[in-house]
Design a protein around this motif. Structure first.
Motif, PDB file in Angstrom:
ATOM      1  N   GLY A  86       0.819  -1.219   0.000  1.00 56.08           N
ATOM      2  CA  GLY A  86       0.000   0.000   0.000  1.00 56.08           C
ATOM      3  C   GLY A  86       0.850   1.266   0.000  1.00 56.08           C
ATOM      4  O   GLY A  86       0.478   2.279  -0.619  1.00 56.08           O
ATOM      5  N   LEU A  87       1.981   1.219   0.681  1.00 54.91           N
ATOM      6  CA  LEU A  87       2.845   2.407   0.722  1.00 54.91           C
ATOM      7  C   LEU A  87       3.389   2.726  -0.671  1.00 54.91           C
ATOM      8  O   LEU A  87       3.506   3.885  -1.053  1.00 54.91           O
ATOM      9  N   ARG A  89       1.927   1.845  -3.517  1.00 49.08           N
ATOM     10  CA  ARG A  89       0.765   2.314  -4.296  1.00 49.08           C
ATOM     11  C   ARG A  89       0.508   3.803  -3.999  1.00 49.08           C
ATOM     12  O   ARG A  89       0.341   4.610  -4.906  1.00 49.08           O
ATOM     13  N   ASP A  90       0.522   4.166  -2.708  1.00 43.79           N
ATOM     14  CA  ASP A  90       0.315   5.583  -2.343  1.00 43.79           C
ATOM     15  C   ASP A  90       1.401   6.456  -2.952  1.00 43.79           C
ATOM     16  O   ASP A  90       1.142   7.547  -3.450  1.00 43.79           O
ATOM     17  N   GLN A  93       0.846   7.125  -6.556  1.00 39.71           N
ATOM     18  CA  GLN A  93      -0.209   8.131  -6.778  1.00 39.71           C
ATOM     19  C   GLN A  93       0.333   9.536  -6.526  1.00 39.71           C
ATOM     20  O   GLN A  93       0.094  10.465  -7.299  1.00 39.71           O
ATOM     21  N   ARG A  94       1.066   9.674  -5.436  1.00 43.44           N
ATOM     22  CA  ARG A  94       1.620  11.009  -5.098  1.00 43.44           C
ATOM     23  C   ARG A  94       2.589  11.490  -6.172  1.00 43.44           C
ATOM     24  O   ARG A  94       2.639  12.667  -6.501  1.00 43.44           O
ATOM     25  N   LEU A 283       7.525   9.008   0.787  1.00 43.55           N
ATOM     26  CA  LEU A 283       6.247   9.683   1.050  1.00 43.55           C
ATOM     27  C   LEU A 283       6.439  10.818   2.054  1.00 43.55           C
ATOM     28  O   LEU A 283       5.904  11.924   1.890  1.00 43.55           O
ATOM     29  N   ASP A 287       5.870  14.997   1.692  1.00 48.18           N
ATOM     30  CA  ASP A 287       5.180  15.858   2.667  1.00 48.18           C
ATOM     31  C   ASP A 287       6.058  17.041   3.062  1.00 48.18           C
ATOM     32  O   ASP A 287       5.592  18.174   3.136  1.00 48.18           O
TER      33      ASP A 287
END
Ligand SMILES: Cc1ncc(COP(=O)(O)O)c(C=O)c1O
Length: 387
Positions: A86-87, A89-90, A93-94, A283, A287
């Motif tokens: 999931g990380l 995948r995220d 997307q980012r 990720l 941020d």
């Protein structure tokens, strides 16, 4: 009598030594910040690609540790076997949102992103035309793909057009360039390249390894810098391992491109996926890049301060407009002597010699960080001295 099958290695190493091209590894005994400890010596670090100081940012360290505790240290198998975390995948997307493309695909390194992408798109009968100074991974990618590789002199778009025009009857055409050239710090002519490739029906691959996080109002890279929305024939590759302070590579473009890569890119298929802690760090870096634009502003101010001081001392910085600043020395010996002089003044600036740069163009490659203080920059300016 048996011969030593590895005997040639001694000769090769001797030859490199004679040409002042022998390389060796040194130990680093600190984190990757603006000051590092190398061989027991504390040095001001002008040799890293940690442009925004994110590699040692507490938010990245925390995200990495938390991901390792929750999900484990490694991805353990290819994503096609074990699935996409999931990380990751995220992160994809980012990255697609950041770059303004439909999709993104993460690879274990930037090198592999280039190798896999070119290999998936191009093959025998196709033509690849590359800027002569583009990164070694792109050249390796072209050679491995089996396509015909032609180069054009750095930035010579007339020659590029000539090369493309000479092969209209061949298969697919791909033009490759760095966005920011890694050893010179100058930029590709993106607007012209987009037009020329569109006109000739060629794909355009821009390796934006040194631009992500650095160029553009939001750190989106070369397209944002030039105010260009990525067209559908543009493929953007990059790394998570420089300004983003993590490890890994990625490709951005249309969804059908990333779908093809999942099926065809051998450096994606036959390798273990990105480790969850590396994805978490990237990720967290995205941020921080959103939250702390002052890092990019400070980087740019540091770069301007250093470049103008060096120019005032008579150094020709070529086309550099980024935090990568070459101090041209010429021969490998001259580059090593310059690096040694810097080092004796407490500065780490690594000499870059062939084959990383062309013969006669050995240099010390300086790399500015947002975390350099004025005192760091002044120490370098004093140590470099006049030409
Ligand atoms: C322009 C360029 N492309 C690709 C790479 C490879 O990226 P990675 O270190 O993630 O393999 C590098 C440097 O390492 C680079 O400078």
């Amino acid at each position: 009598m048996t011969t030593d099958p590895l005997g040639f290695a001694d000769e090769a190493l001797d030859a490199l030594l004679k040409e002042e091209l022998l390389r060796g590894l040194t130990d680093i005994e600190s984190g990757p910040g603006p000051e590092v400890v190398v061989g027991g010596e504390r040095l001001i670090n002008f040799s890293s690609n940690n442009y925004l100081g994110l590699a040692e940012h507490p938010a990245l360290a925390e995200a990495t540790a938390e991901a390792a505790r929750r999900w484990g240290a490694g991805a353990t198998a290819s994503r096609l076997i074990v699935g996409t975390h999931g990380l990751v995948r995220d992160l994809e997307q980012r990255l697609a949102i950041l770059r303004g493309t439909e999709a993104a695909l993460v690879f274990p390194t930037g090198y592999q992103a280039n190798l896999g992408t070119v290999g998936a798109l191009m093959g025998r009968g196709d033509l690849i035309v590359a800027d002569k100074l583009c990164h070694a991974s792109l050249i390796d990618a072209a050679r491995l793909s089996g396509a015909t590789l032609r180069t054009f002199a750095h930035g010579d778009l007339a020659l590029l057009e000539e090369r493309l025009a000479k092969h209209p009857e061949r298969g697919r055409m791909l033009v490759m360039t760095d966005g920011v050239f890694s050893m010179d710090g100058d930029l590709c002519h993106l607007r012209d390249l987009v037009e020329i490739t569109a006109h000739h029906g060629a794909l355009l691959l821009v390796d934006d390894a040194h631009a992500v996080g650095v160029l553009g109002k939001t750190g989106a890279g070369i397209c944002e810098h030039f105010g260009i929305a990525p067209p559908r024939h543009l493929i953007l590759t990059a790394t998570l391992s420089k300004a983003l302070g993590s490890q890994g590579g990625f490709v951005c473009g249309p969804r059908r491109l990333t779908d093809l890569l999942v099926n065809r890119a051998r450096t994606f298929i036959f390798t273990t996926g990105l480790a969850p802690p590396a994805a978490a760090a990237a990720l967290a870096a995205l941020d921080v890049i959103d939250r702390e634009p002052e890092r990019r502003e400070r980087l740019s101010a540091n770069r301007e301060r250093l470049a103008s001081a060096l120019k005032a001392k008579g150094w020709d910085l070529g086309g550099s407009v980024t935090p990568i600043i070459p101090l041209m020395a010429g021969t490998p010996g001259a580059a090593m002597a310059l690096a040694a002089r810097l080092r004796s003044n407490g500065i780490l600036g690594v000499p870059i010699r062939p084959p990383t740069v062309p013969r006669g163009a050995s240099r010390v490659r300086l790399s500015v960080m947002s975390t350099h203080t004025d005192a760091h920059l002044d120490a370098l300016i004093d140590a470099v001295g006049d030409v």
